[in-house]
Write an enzyme that holds these catalytic residues in place. Structure first.
Site, mmCIF file in Angstrom:
data_model
loop_
_atom_site.group_PDB
_atom_site.id
_atom_site.type_symbol
_atom_site.label_atom_id
_atom_site.label_comp_id
_atom_site.label_asym_id
_atom_site.label_seq_id
_atom_site.Cartn_x
_atom_site.Cartn_y
_atom_site.Cartn_z
ATOM 1 N N GLN A 33 2.571 -8.564 4.174
ATOM 2 C CA GLN A 33 1.736 -7.676 4.997
ATOM 3 C C GLN A 33 0.369 -7.483 4.347
ATOM 4 O OE1 GLN A 33 2.393 -5.980 8.063
ATOM 5 N NE2 GLN A 33 0.198 -5.600 7.896
ATOM 6 N N ASP A 63 1.270 4.131 7.986
ATOM 7 C CA ASP A 63 2.541 3.452 8.294
ATOM 8 C C ASP A 63 3.454 4.494 8.930
ATOM 9 O OD1 ASP A 63 4.743 1.720 8.303
ATOM 10 O OD2 ASP A 63 5.176 1.982 6.168
ATOM 11 N N ARG A 122 14.058 -10.673 4.341
ATOM 12 C CA ARG A 122 13.799 -9.224 4.513
ATOM 13 C C ARG A 122 15.108 -8.487 4.322
ATOM 14 N NH1 ARG A 122 10.648 -6.027 9.309
ATOM 15 N NH2 ARG A 122 8.963 -6.895 8.070
ATOM 16 N N CYS A 134 0.186 -1.298 9.658
ATOM 17 C CA CYS A 134 0.999 -2.531 9.601
ATOM 18 C C CYS A 134 1.803 -2.723 10.887
ATOM 19 C CB CYS A 134 1.913 -2.502 8.382
ATOM 20 S SG CYS A 134 2.940 -1.025 8.270
ATOM 21 N N HIS A 166 6.021 -4.962 0.302
ATOM 22 C CA HIS A 166 5.814 -5.774 1.513
ATOM 23 C C HIS A 166 4.617 -6.713 1.273
ATOM 24 C CE1 HIS A 166 6.193 -7.094 5.527
ATOM 25 N NE2 HIS A 166 5.831 -6.024 6.203
ATOM 26 N N ARG A 224 -0.839 -11.903 10.353
ATOM 27 C CA ARG A 224 0.487 -12.063 9.751
ATOM 28 C C ARG A 224 0.892 -13.538 9.814
ATOM 29 N NH1 ARG A 224 3.985 -8.257 9.042
ATOM 30 N NH2 ARG A 224 4.572 -9.719 7.416
#
Ligand code: CP
Ligand code: NVA
Length: 313
Positions: free
Chosen positions: A130, A224, A100, A265, A127, A293
């Site tokens: 996700q 988000d 990340r 998320c 992402h 996840r």
């Protein structure tokens, strides 16, 4: 496919396989408990993470491997060692790398120089892991047939908006991003990528600045945070003003289809991008989404390390 560097690199068959296996890991977490026996997976993060880090660590543990968590400042990269050299060192000690960071180009470069699978665990642009959890949650809710359904993202045209459009395109769905115009709209590149994929998959890609019409008859409203990791604090007041019409309220939810769900998320800011009554209300699936996840990263590690994904490049 060696790596998962970008959402656009997945094919629909890859996604279906990953979700099938993730569903099995949801039902039976230890069903492949020796898949990574005597193997190590590095989890390298230069941005904070709650879910992705815990999901990755537990996924590796469930596969019988050893997770090695590294923060940005832990490595010599911060002192000028090159990405190429770092990638070769990771490849010498570890069997996969989950990363990340800020720049997508850094993750692409790690993938290029590493001989082990590299997984993008969020960049400023994308992402992908996700979206696997999101689409497993969507599949559990609505089944595999997404025809006639509309999947709507509202808010900042950020990494999540890009991944939402591109994964929707791969899945042949009608996906919408409703964002402000101008600098908080999704990037032209992400829209073009989604439209190119849609031309082959039969998906419909819609980018709009009208939250009310976007929400009408939608099966999913997704949002988000309005301030992403790394966003300049100096722009916060202006950005929050621009994003205010895209907040998910009970009134906006009431425009959606009868069987609609709310997704996020996480982390969430109640009272900003979503009202507490929505995120904590009966249509919210956020905890199932967060649970997936782990199941989806476990599935991704399982198949990538066995070389079982085809990829689109
Ligand atoms: N959704 C998500 O990526 O959460 P974290 O930032 O906590 O990993
Ligand atoms: N857009 C957010 C997503 C967090 C999971 C960020 O990049 O901070």
């Amino acid at each position: 496919m060696k790596d998962l560097l970008r959402t656009e690199h997945l094919t629909r068959d890859d996604v279906e396989l990953l979700l099938d296996t993730a569903a099995q890991f949801a039902a039976e977490p230890l069903r492949s408990k020796d898949a990574l026996a005597h193997k190590s997976v590095a989890i390298y993060m230069t941005k904070p993470s709650t879910r992705t880090r815990l999901a990755s660590q537990t996924a590796v543990a469930h596969l019988g491997g050893s997770p090695i968590v590294l923060r940005g400042e832990d490595l010599q990269l911060g002192r000028g060692e090159s990405i190429a050299d770092t990638a070769k060192i990771f490849s010498g000690y570890c069997d996969a790398l989950i990363v990340r960071t800020f720049a997508q180009s850094d993750v692409d470069e790690l993938g290029k120089y590493a001989s082990i699978p590299v997984i993008n665990a969020l960049t400023d642009d994308d992402h992908p892991t996700q979206l696997l959890a999101d689409w497993l949650t969507i599949r559990e809710t609505f089944g595999k047939d997404v025809s006639g359904r509309k999947f709507v993202y509202l808010g900042d045209g950020n990494n999540m908006a890009h991944s939402w459009l591109i994964m929707g395109a791969i899945m042949g769905a009608h996906v919408v991003a409703a964002t402000p115009e101008g600098k908080w709209a999704p990037s032209a590149q992400a829209i073009a990528t989604a439209k190119n994929i849609a031309a082959k998959s039969g998906a419909t890609i819609e980018v709009t600045h009208d939250a009310q019409s976007a929400a009408k008859d939608a099966s999913v409203l997704y949002t988000d945070v309005w301030m992403s990791m790394g966003d300049p604090e100096s722009e916060k007041a202006e950005k929050i003003r621009a994003l205010a019409p895209f907040a998910i309220t009970d009134e906006l939810m009431s425009k959606t289809s009868k069987d609609s769900i709310f997704m996020h998320c996480l982390p969430a800011h109640r009272g900003e991008e979503v009202m507490a009554s929505v995120i904590d209300g009966p249509k919210s699936v956020i905890w199932r989404e967060a649970f997936h996840r782990r199941t989806t990263i476990q599935s991704l590690l399982f198949h990538l390390t066995r070389g079982e994904l085809k990829g689109s490049i």
